[in-house]
Design a protein around this motif. Sequence first.
Motif, PDB file in Angstrom:
ATOM      1  N   VAL A 182       0.844  -1.193   0.000  1.00 43.88           N
ATOM      2  CA  VAL A 182       0.000   0.000   0.000  1.00 43.88           C
ATOM      3  C   VAL A 182       0.875   1.237   0.000  1.00 43.88           C
ATOM      4  CG1 VAL A 182      -1.642   1.362   1.373  1.00 43.88           C
ATOM      5  CG2 VAL A 182      -1.948  -1.114   1.146  1.00 43.88           C
ATOM      6  N   LYS A 183       0.531   2.174  -0.895  1.00 38.39           N
ATOM      7  CA  LYS A 183       1.100   3.517  -0.824  1.00 38.39           C
ATOM      8  C   LYS A 183       0.090   4.343  -0.034  1.00 38.39           C
ATOM      9  CE  LYS A 183       1.873   7.886  -1.997  1.00 38.39           C
ATOM     10  NZ  LYS A 183       0.995   8.974  -1.559  1.00 38.39           N
ATOM     11  N   SER A 184       0.409   4.597   1.244  1.00 40.06           N
ATOM     12  CA  SER A 184      -0.529   5.279   2.130  1.00 40.06           C
ATOM     13  C   SER A 184      -0.806   6.693   1.638  1.00 40.06           C
ATOM     14  CB  SER A 184       0.054   5.317   3.542  1.00 40.06           C
ATOM     15  OG  SER A 184      -0.909   5.736   4.476  1.00 40.06           O
ATOM     16  N   HIS A 185      -2.084   7.105   1.676  1.00 40.85           N
ATOM     17  CA  HIS A 185      -2.408   8.456   1.211  1.00 40.85           C
ATOM     18  C   HIS A 185      -1.876   9.493   2.183  1.00 40.85           C
ATOM     19  CE1 HIS A 185      -4.499  11.946  -0.327  1.00 40.85           C
ATOM     20  NE2 HIS A 185      -4.706  11.246  -1.435  1.00 40.85           N
ATOM     21  N   SER A 186      -1.284  10.551   1.651  1.00 39.13           N
ATOM     22  CA  SER A 186      -0.594  11.540   2.485  1.00 39.13           C
ATOM     23  C   SER A 186      -1.524  12.317   3.403  1.00 39.13           C
ATOM     24  CB  SER A 186       0.177  12.518   1.589  1.00 39.13           C
ATOM     25  OG  SER A 186      -0.711  13.191   0.712  1.00 39.13           O
ATOM     26  N   MET A 187      -2.841  12.294   3.136  1.00 44.86           N
ATOM     27  CA  MET A 187      -3.764  13.045   3.980  1.00 44.86           C
ATOM     28  C   MET A 187      -4.206  12.285   5.222  1.00 44.86           C
ATOM     29  SD  MET A 187      -6.162  14.940   1.179  1.00 44.86           S
ATOM     30  CE  MET A 187      -5.423  15.891  -0.164  1.00 44.86           C
ATOM     31  N   HIS A 188      -4.001  10.967   5.236  1.00 41.94           N
ATOM     32  CA  HIS A 188      -4.413  10.190   6.427  1.00 41.94           C
ATOM     33  C   HIS A 188      -3.415   9.067   6.689  1.00 41.94           C
ATOM     34  CE1 HIS A 188      -6.249   7.539   3.368  1.00 41.94           C
ATOM     35  NE2 HIS A 188      -6.895   8.596   2.921  1.00 41.94           N
ATOM     36  N   ILE A 189      -2.157   9.437   6.861  1.00 41.19           N
ATOM     37  CA  ILE A 189      -1.098   8.446   7.085  1.00 41.19           C
ATOM     38  C   ILE A 189      -1.264   7.764   8.437  1.00 41.19           C
ATOM     39  CG2 ILE A 189       1.369   8.020   6.913  1.00 41.19           C
ATOM     40  CD1 ILE A 189       1.709  10.798   5.705  1.00 41.19           C
ATOM     41  N   GLY A 190      -1.699   8.521   9.449  1.00 48.33           N
ATOM     42  CA  GLY A 190      -1.887   7.930  10.771  1.00 48.33           C
ATOM     43  C   GLY A 190      -2.976   6.877  10.761  1.00 48.33           C
ATOM     44  N   THR A 191      -4.093   7.184  10.117  1.00 45.56           N
ATOM     45  CA  THR A 191      -5.169   6.207   9.964  1.00 45.56           C
ATOM     46  C   THR A 191      -4.646   4.971   9.246  1.00 45.56           C
ATOM     47  OG1 THR A 191      -6.755   8.030   9.813  1.00 45.56           O
ATOM     48  CG2 THR A 191      -7.508   5.864   9.083  1.00 45.56           C
ATOM     49  N   GLY A 192      -3.869   5.214   8.178  1.00 46.99           N
ATOM     50  CA  GLY A 192      -3.310   4.106   7.409  1.00 46.99           C
ATOM     51  C   GLY A 192      -2.396   3.228   8.233  1.00 46.99           C
ATOM     52  N   GLU A 193      -1.561   3.846   9.074  1.00 47.39           N
ATOM     53  CA  GLU A 193      -0.652   3.032   9.887  1.00 47.39           C
ATOM     54  C   GLU A 193      -1.420   2.174  10.882  1.00 47.39           C
ATOM     55  OE1 GLU A 193       2.614   3.251  13.395  1.00 47.39           O
ATOM     56  OE2 GLU A 193       2.626   4.971  12.017  1.00 47.39           O
ATOM     57  N   MET A 194      -2.452   2.738  11.495  1.00 47.34           N
ATOM     58  CA  MET A 194      -3.225   1.950  12.461  1.00 47.34           C
ATOM     59  C   MET A 194      -3.921   0.772  11.783  1.00 47.34           C
ATOM     60  SD  MET A 194      -4.854   4.764  15.089  1.00 47.34           S
ATOM     61  CE  MET A 194      -5.387   3.469  16.224  1.00 47.34           C
ATOM     62  N   VAL A 195      -4.499   0.998  10.605  1.00 48.74           N
ATOM     63  CA  VAL A 195      -5.143  -0.099   9.883  1.00 48.74           C
ATOM     64  C   VAL A 195      -4.093  -1.120   9.445  1.00 48.74           C
ATOM     65  CG1 VAL A 195      -6.493  -0.712   7.843  1.00 48.74           C
ATOM     66  CG2 VAL A 195      -7.093   1.337   9.148  1.00 48.74           C
ATOM     67  N   ALA A 196      -2.921  -0.625   9.002  1.00 45.01           N
ATOM     68  CA  ALA A 196      -1.845  -1.541   8.619  1.00 45.01           C
ATOM     69  C   ALA A 196      -1.435  -2.429   9.790  1.00 45.01           C
ATOM     70  CB  ALA A 196      -0.642  -0.744   8.106  1.00 45.01           C
ATOM     71  N   SER A 197      -1.409  -1.862  10.995  1.00 45.52           N
ATOM     72  CA  SER A 197      -1.054  -2.666  12.171  1.00 45.52           C
ATOM     73  C   SER A 197      -2.052  -3.802  12.373  1.00 45.52           C
ATOM     74  CB  SER A 197      -0.980  -1.782  13.421  1.00 45.52           C
ATOM     75  OG  SER A 197      -2.278  -1.409  13.890  1.00 45.52           O
ATOM     76  N   ALA A 198      -3.321  -3.542  12.047  1.00 52.51           N
ATOM     77  CA  ALA A 198      -4.344  -4.587  12.164  1.00 52.51           C
ATOM     78  C   ALA A 198      -4.094  -5.698  11.149  1.00 52.51           C
ATOM     79  CB  ALA A 198      -5.729  -3.985  11.962  1.00 52.51           C
ATOM     80  N   VAL A 199      -3.716  -5.334   9.938  1.00 55.83           N
ATOM     81  CA  VAL A 199      -3.420  -6.341   8.907  1.00 55.83           C
ATOM     82  C   VAL A 199      -2.232  -7.194   9.341  1.00 55.83           C
ATOM     83  CG1 VAL A 199      -2.843  -6.732   6.484  1.00 55.83           C
ATOM     84  CG2 VAL A 199      -4.323  -4.806   7.106  1.00 55.83           C
ATOM     85  N   ILE A 200      -1.195  -6.550   9.863  1.00 57.85           N
ATOM     86  CA  ILE A 200       0.000  -7.273  10.289  1.00 57.85           C
ATOM     87  C   ILE A 200      -0.318  -8.230  11.448  1.00 57.85           C
ATOM     88  CG2 ILE A 200       2.288  -7.011  11.324  1.00 57.85           C
ATOM     89  CD1 ILE A 200       2.133  -6.293   8.329  1.00 57.85           C
ATOM     90  N   LYS A 201      -1.116  -7.775  12.409  1.00 62.09           N
ATOM     91  CA  LYS A 201      -1.508  -8.658  13.519  1.00 62.09           C
ATOM     92  C   LYS A 201      -2.272  -9.870  12.991  1.00 62.09           C
ATOM     93  CE  LYS A 201      -1.824  -5.020  17.044  1.00 62.09           C
ATOM     94  NZ  LYS A 201      -2.745  -4.179  17.836  1.00 62.09           N
ATOM     95  N   ALA A 202      -3.186  -9.641  12.058  1.00 59.02           N
ATOM     96  CA  ALA A 202      -3.958 -10.747  11.489  1.00 59.02           C
ATOM     97  C   ALA A 202      -3.056 -11.716  10.737  1.00 59.02           C
ATOM     98  CB  ALA A 202      -5.035 -10.201  10.560  1.00 59.02           C
ATOM     99  N   ALA A 203      -2.053 -11.184  10.026  1.00 59.15           N
ATOM    100  CA  ALA A 203      -1.125 -12.037   9.293  1.00 59.15           C
ATOM    101  C   ALA A 203      -0.327 -12.927  10.247  1.00 59.15           C
ATOM    102  CB  ALA A 203      -0.190 -11.181   8.442  1.00 59.15           C
ATOM    103  N   LYS A 204       0.144 -12.334  11.326  1.00 59.54           N
ATOM    104  CA  LYS A 204       0.929 -13.114  12.295  1.00 59.54           C
ATOM    105  C   LYS A 204       0.080 -14.210  12.941  1.00 59.54           C
ATOM    106  CE  LYS A 204       4.330  -9.551  13.495  1.00 59.54           C
ATOM    107  NZ  LYS A 204       4.836  -8.631  14.558  1.00 59.54           N
TER     108      LYS A 204
END
Length: 527
Positions: A182-204
Amino acid sequence: MITGKNYIGSQLKAAGTKIYKTINPQLNIENPWSFIEATPEEINEAVALANDAFKIYKNYPAQKKADFLNAIAEEILALGDELLEVYCSESGYPKGRAEGERGRTIFQLRTFANMLTEGSWLEATIDTSIPDRLPLPKDDLRKMLVPLGPVVVFGSSNFPFAFSTAGGDTASALAAGCPVIVKSHSMHIGTGEMVASAVIKAAKKNNIPEGVFSNLIGSGVTLGTSLVKHPLVKAVGFTGSINGGRALFDLASQRPEPIPVFAEMGSINPVVILPDALEKNSKKWAAAYAGSITLGTGQFCTNPGLLLGIKGEKLNQFIDQLAEEIEKIAPSCMLHPSIKADFNNGKEKIQSQNGVSTVAEYKGEIAPNYAPQTILTVDGKTFLENPALSHEVFGPFSIIVQCKNNEELLTIINKLDGQLTGTIIAEPMELSNYNAVVDALQNRVGRLIFNGVPTGVEVCASMIHGGPYPASSDSRFTAVGIHAVKRWVRPFSYQNWPDELLPSALQNKNPLNITRTVNDIITNKPI
């Protein structure tokens, strides 16, 4: 919970020096977090990890991928109100919008999980051999859809959940068996990082290979160009402007190995309002379209930016009623100061054109990033002669074209660029007199609506969210619904392959118990 770093697979990294901040558009101030742009080395590492992960993940059973998608949904929900607060602080949207869009995102993930377990999306097709056929024997042929490889997804500005980090593009690509960067959108990078953390937790939790998902930070030009040109990337998903989508399309086409770019771009979503409908329900439609034009501050790709009617007293009455209804609505906040500036520039450019009149514009005091909803009108001849009048203005804006007759209305429709949606407001008996208009509109759009508003995109198998260029870069595909998965796969045939070495979907016993086409018969029975 926000680190400001890039997820390179499951690892948080920030070797770069360029810093980004996001804006709280409601308060018109910077948010407190700092974000670090991905370096070229981090970009290469993410793509290399995705390529290695693809070799394993593409062969995962449907149930294991479905469990992964369902786990992503659960991990997003587990982030609770803190995720909603960050979403609101970076988008300017109210909490109710955040909750609704999160719910849609969860539904999308679970819908693709259900699609995987049902199995017919693979389009398994089997033609068994006929060794004694004359004059030549017939070979055994078996076809199914297989994933393309690593996919780059560009987050959109206007849907920080549903069309971004774990939105429809990501969910459908992961369902297809493709790793996602994902190329995180520059207007909501914080939102993107939090959602990305959820994807990573699910992957693990589901033992998904390292690199199936990465989340990168950077400018659209620098990071986007590097990702699209990377030789290991096999497809791109994009939601945004025509200029941005076309630039990515051109880059991908110029590669030594061109790759598909599935870009959902601009649309003004024409609405044809016929006289009998205005005579019977003019006030009803004025109120409905005032709401649709201003919904989400007009920041929907299906916002009705062009209303077409036949000149006369009925249309004049509707224009007056629409102006009255839309001026009652309090302005709301746009996503970012730059989007507000683009809205002002686009609106003022069209207002300054010869022959254009302003029939409604909010005149009260508004906060810095709030948008004054605006309705303009112009006659059909002027609209046809000035291409600038058909340009999209992203925000609460619409232009009403007063056509002198049906022939001029038809000419305008035929000359429109491709659009996501087209709408006809009419009485049922009236519609049969406008077959040519219906046919012309169908030729220019991906979805045709009768007596409704275009805002609102249902997530279901029958939805088409796409359309002729420039609404999307390939009108054969949708960005919403389970058929969005077809962007990330290709058809593949096995000829005379040993049954025990075939994928489960094509084996004689049909161990997955999926629906297949066997010798032209749709069945789930074994062979």
